[in-house]
Scaffold this motif. Structure first.
Motif, PDB file in Angstrom:
ATOM      1  N   ARG A 120      -1.413  -0.073  -5.873  1.00 57.53           N
ATOM      2  CA  ARG A 120      -1.755   1.357  -5.906  1.00 57.53           C
ATOM      3  C   ARG A 120      -3.271   1.499  -5.800  1.00 57.53           C
ATOM      4  NH1 ARG A 120      -0.716   4.189 -10.396  1.00 57.53           N
ATOM      5  NH2 ARG A 120      -0.138   6.075  -9.268  1.00 57.53           N
ATOM      6  N   TYR A 121      -3.713   2.276  -4.829  1.00 62.69           N
ATOM      7  CA  TYR A 121      -5.148   2.446  -4.580  1.00 62.69           C
ATOM      8  C   TYR A 121      -5.711   3.478  -5.548  1.00 62.69           C
ATOM      9  CZ  TYR A 121      -4.522  -0.391  -0.443  1.00 62.69           C
ATOM     10  OH  TYR A 121      -4.252  -1.444   0.395  1.00 62.69           O
ATOM     11  N   VAL A 122      -6.782   3.093  -6.240  1.00 65.28           N
ATOM     12  CA  VAL A 122      -7.239   3.884  -7.385  1.00 65.28           C
ATOM     13  C   VAL A 122      -8.057   5.108  -6.989  1.00 65.28           C
ATOM     14  CG1 VAL A 122      -7.197   1.872  -8.891  1.00 65.28           C
ATOM     15  CG2 VAL A 122      -9.305   2.449  -7.716  1.00 65.28           C
ATOM     16  N   PHE A 123      -8.637   5.133  -5.784  1.00 65.27           N
ATOM     17  CA  PHE A 123      -9.453   6.274  -5.366  1.00 65.27           C
ATOM     18  C   PHE A 123      -8.772   7.109  -4.281  1.00 65.27           C
ATOM     19  CE2 PHE A 123     -12.709   3.222  -6.906  1.00 65.27           C
ATOM     20  CZ  PHE A 123     -13.274   4.012  -7.894  1.00 65.27           C
ATOM     21  N   ALA A 124      -7.448   6.999  -4.177  1.00 62.11           N
ATOM     22  CA  ALA A 124      -6.729   7.671  -3.089  1.00 62.11           C
ATOM     23  C   ALA A 124      -6.086   8.978  -3.510  1.00 62.11           C
ATOM     24  CB  ALA A 124      -5.672   6.727  -2.519  1.00 62.11           C
ATOM     25  N   GLY A 125      -6.379   9.463  -4.711  1.00 58.98           N
ATOM     26  CA  GLY A 125      -5.734  10.683  -5.178  1.00 58.98           C
ATOM     27  C   GLY A 125      -4.251  10.445  -5.379  1.00 58.98           C
ATOM     28  N   SER A 126      -3.422  11.333  -4.844  1.00 58.79           N
ATOM     29  CA  SER A 126      -1.977  11.189  -5.020  1.00 58.79           C
ATOM     30  C   SER A 126      -1.343  10.315  -3.944  1.00 58.79           C
ATOM     31  CB  SER A 126      -1.308  12.572  -5.013  1.00 58.79           C
ATOM     32  OG  SER A 126      -1.538  13.239  -3.779  1.00 58.79           O
ATOM     33  N   ARG A 127      -2.128   9.887  -2.959  1.00 62.40           N
ATOM     34  CA  ARG A 127      -1.591   9.020  -1.899  1.00 62.40           C
ATOM     35  C   ARG A 127      -1.975   7.574  -2.214  1.00 62.40           C
ATOM     36  NH1 ARG A 127      -3.114  11.239   3.739  1.00 62.40           N
ATOM     37  NH2 ARG A 127      -1.664  12.857   3.073  1.00 62.40           N
ATOM     38  N   THR A 128      -1.421   7.069  -3.284  1.00 66.73           N
ATOM     39  CA  THR A 128      -1.860   5.767  -3.797  1.00 66.73           C
ATOM     40  C   THR A 128      -1.336   4.591  -2.983  1.00 66.73           C
ATOM     41  OG1 THR A 128       0.020   5.751  -5.338  1.00 66.73           O
ATOM     42  CG2 THR A 128      -2.078   6.631  -6.155  1.00 66.73           C
ATOM     43  N   GLU A 129      -0.427   4.845  -2.061  1.00 69.93           N
ATOM     44  CA  GLU A 129       0.136   3.740  -1.280  1.00 69.93           C
ATOM     45  C   GLU A 129      -0.749   3.358  -0.095  1.00 69.93           C
ATOM     46  OE1 GLU A 129       1.256   7.388   0.939  1.00 69.93           O
ATOM     47  OE2 GLU A 129       1.102   6.804  -1.169  1.00 69.93           O
ATOM     48  N   GLN A 130      -1.838   4.108   0.135  1.00 68.04           N
ATOM     49  CA  GLN A 130      -2.679   3.873   1.312  1.00 68.04           C
ATOM     50  C   GLN A 130      -4.140   3.769   0.915  1.00 68.04           C
ATOM     51  OE1 GLN A 130      -1.821   6.370   4.681  1.00 68.04           O
ATOM     52  NE2 GLN A 130      -3.940   6.401   5.367  1.00 68.04           N
ATOM     53  N   ALA A 131      -4.868   2.833   1.532  1.00 62.68           N
ATOM     54  CA  ALA A 131      -6.304   2.704   1.276  1.00 62.68           C
ATOM     55  C   ALA A 131      -7.006   4.026   1.622  1.00 62.68           C
ATOM     56  CB  ALA A 131      -6.892   1.567   2.100  1.00 62.68           C
ATOM     57  N   PRO A 132      -7.858   4.525   0.744  1.00 60.91           N
ATOM     58  CA  PRO A 132      -8.412   5.867   0.941  1.00 60.91           C
ATOM     59  C   PRO A 132      -9.555   5.959   1.950  1.00 60.91           C
ATOM     60  CG  PRO A 132      -9.238   4.933  -1.094  1.00 60.91           C
ATOM     61  CD  PRO A 132      -8.219   3.960  -0.565  1.00 60.91           C
ATOM     62  N   ILE A 133     -10.210   4.854   2.263  1.00 64.32           N
ATOM     63  CA  ILE A 133     -11.352   4.897   3.169  1.00 64.32           C
ATOM     64  C   ILE A 133     -11.029   4.122   4.435  1.00 64.32           C
ATOM     65  CG2 ILE A 133     -13.773   4.246   3.500  1.00 64.32           C
ATOM     66  CD1 ILE A 133     -13.563   6.488   1.614  1.00 64.32           C
ATOM     67  N   VAL A 134     -11.317   4.736   5.576  1.00 69.84           N
ATOM     68  CA  VAL A 134     -11.158   4.043   6.839  1.00 69.84           C
ATOM     69  C   VAL A 134     -12.067   2.809   6.828  1.00 69.84           C
ATOM     70  CG1 VAL A 134     -13.002   5.306   8.018  1.00 69.84           C
ATOM     71  CG2 VAL A 134     -11.071   4.420   9.339  1.00 69.84           C
ATOM     72  N   GLY A 135     -11.700   1.772   7.531  1.00 66.11           N
ATOM     73  CA  GLY A 135     -12.494   0.543   7.534  1.00 66.11           C
ATOM     74  C   GLY A 135     -13.902   0.737   8.070  1.00 66.11           C
ATOM     75  N   TYR A 136     -14.718  -0.292   7.890  1.00 72.32           N
ATOM     76  CA  TYR A 136     -16.128  -0.228   8.317  1.00 72.32           C
ATOM     77  C   TYR A 136     -16.246   0.114   9.799  1.00 72.32           C
ATOM     78  CZ  TYR A 136     -20.822  -1.805   9.558  1.00 72.32           C
ATOM     79  OH  TYR A 136     -22.104  -1.872  10.054  1.00 72.32           O
ATOM     80  N   ASP A 137     -15.506  -0.585  10.633  1.00 75.11           N
ATOM     81  CA  ASP A 137     -15.613  -0.339  12.076  1.00 75.11           C
ATOM     82  C   ASP A 137     -15.195   1.076  12.429  1.00 75.11           C
ATOM     83  OD1 ASP A 137     -16.508  -2.929  12.483  1.00 75.11           O
ATOM     84  OD2 ASP A 137     -14.481  -3.722  12.844  1.00 75.11           O
TER      85      ASP A 137
END
Length: 337
Positions: free
Chosen positions: A135-152
């Protein structure tokens, strides 16, 4: 006492089996009580009134559920605090240095920080993509997905927002437009942030209290520092920028990182408040659980001395029954006559 010699052999055998079965059942029940410390026949121990024990058991079950939620919330907020700490430490180590005239005026010195800028942004993105148990801790209620797009992906979006500008003012304007665009404006909130700021992410930590993660990767408290790192990464990777332009970009990034460090302190404070609430709920939960267990034991606990005494008596009775059975089995008509 029944005189077994006065009844038929068949009846006597039935009586013996009945007595043996009854004593075995009593020994089994008393052994269970001795091992568990709880009455084997709870309805009988409570005189058939199960209302009070049912209420206690229901409350204990609820507290068990909240204890699991508390452990989850504690891990969740702990990971958030750790991610924010890593983020803040990088901002602190870079921000004030970039505001130094002596450093940014030297191309060689500035290049030291520009060369590490992409790595800093990658590390910050990794911190904001922290996860606990999937569970992603900074994703709000969408914890199943990484909240930040990758660096590239982020650098590609920033490059598109800058649109090939070459002056520091135009580059900064493009990056500002990307990070500061409101939801629906096509900026970071729509394409860089993949979490969800709506929906219910609250966790029930007690029968009366729910707690939601106070910070997401889209929170304003994180925006200034994230923008500062993004400016440095863009200055490092964009081709065709002269030292003067990179110097202005670095100074702007330094100012944002200094501001962002203070904002991150606020974010960590909010997270710390959540951690304190969880700690208080854990203490309260444990105290109530202990009190309920004492009350439960008072209703259904088996007295160890009484149980041991009754078990010894039952074992003695069954041994006597076996002895009688063995003696009767040796009787014959000749002996009787």
């Amino acid at each position: 006492m029944t005189n077994f010699n006065s009844i038929s052999d068949l009846s006597r055998a039935f009586q013996m089996r009945l007595g043996q079965s009854s004593l075995k059942a009593r020994v089994a029940n008393l052994s269970e009580e001795s091992a568990t410390g709880v009455k084997a026949d709870i309805p009988k121990a409570l005189g058939g009134d199960l209302g009070r024990i049912t209420q206690i058991e229901s409350r204990l079950t609820l507290l068990d559920t909240h204890a699991r939620n508390l452990a989850e919330a504690q891990s969740f907020l702990g990971a958030a605090q750790s991610g924010l700490e890593n983020f803040q430490s990088r901002a602190s180590a870079t921000g004030t240095v970039l505001l130094s005239d002596a450093l940014v005026s030297s191309e060689a010195s500035l290049n030291v920080y520009l060369n590490k800028a992409p790595g800093d942004l990658r590390a910050v993105i990794d911190s904001l993509n922290s996860a606990v148990a999937g569970r992603y801790v900074f994703a709000g209620s969408r914890t199943e997905q990484a909240p930040i797009v990758g660096y590239d992906g982020m650098m590609a979006q920033i490059s598109a927002a800058v649109g090939g500008a070459t002056t520091a003012a135009d580059i900064l304007a493009g990056i500002d437009a990307y990070f500061d665009a409101p939801a629906g404006g096509g900026g970071f909130s729509d394409t860089g942030y993949l979490g969800n700021d709506t929906g219910n992410a609250a966790i029930a930590i007690s029968p009366e209290t729910r707690i939601a993660p106070p910070i997401t990767a889209n929170s304003q408290d994180l925006r200034a520092a994230l923008k500062g790192f993004a400016i440095m990464a863009y200055a490092a990777e964009a081709g065709g920028l002269d030292h003067s332009t990179r110097r202005e970009l670095s100074r702007a990034a330094g100012g944002l990182l200094v501001q962002g460090e203070m904002d991150l302190t606020e974010a960590r404070t909010l997270t710390g408040i959540g951690e304190e609430k969880v700690a208080q709920a854990i203490t309260s939960n444990q105290a109530e659980r202990s009190a309920l267990q004492v009350a439960r034991n008072g209703l259904i606990a088996a007295d160890p001395y009484e149980t041991a005494t009754a078990l010894q008596e039952a074992e003695a009775q069954i041994e006597t029954l076996y002895a009688i059975t063995a003696r009767l089995s040796k009787l014959s008509l000749a002996d009787y006559l």
